[in-house]
Design a protein around this motif. Structure first.
Motif: not given
Length: 153
Positions: A23-24, A27-28, A30, A33, A36
């Motif tokens: 998840v982190l 975030q770097k 996006p 994501a 997943r």
């Protein structure tokens, strides 16, 4: 030690640590994501992550879409580059060549690999070997992502 390696070392000791890291990491960057990703191996010259088969990444055949697979390969390559590159160099992707070799009918493990000596040479063109496999070992995608590696200014 790179920020990515430090984050992996810290989170992987926690319960559900690989999911926290994933998840982190997303975030770097996006866009990652959207697939997943679940990182399972992060070490110099080798990174593995899982792209789960779910409706959001399906194509019209109900299999994992080719571009979702490319996204997984690029995420694996990016993590590999961050944990492998010498501190006095920087990298940027310059191209991707892939072949779709089978239908991605399940979760896909995306793997990026290099050899240690690739990072010590003077040639700025650095090919990263990438592939995606189903749990039974069927290779569904394979190729090379080319990096441009230069000294930091």
């Amino acid at each position: 030690m790179s920020q990515v390696q430090t984050m992996w070392n810290t989170t992987s000791r926690l319960p559900l640590g690989s999911r926290v890291f994933s998840v982190l990491f997303a975030q770097k960057a996006p866009y990652f994501a959207s697939i997943r990703p679940r990182f399972t191996v992060i070490e110099p010259n080798r990174v593995e992550l899982l792209v789960p088969k779910r409706r959001r990444v399906h194509n019209h055949l109900g299999t994992v879409h080719a571009i979702a697979l490319c996204n997984g390969l690029e995420a694996a390559m990016g993590a590999l580059a961050e944990v492998t590159i010498p501190a006095d160099r920087r990298w940027i992707p310059k191209g991707m060549e892939v072949s779709y070799t089978a239908k991605a009918t399940g979760d896909v493990t995306c793997i990026a690999e290099t050899d240690p000596e690739q990072w010590t040479g003077s040639d700025p063109d650095l090919p990263v070997r990438v592939r995606g496999e189903l749990a039974d070992g069927t290779r569904v995608i394979e190729g090379v992502i080319r990096l441009w590696v230069t000294p930091r200014r």
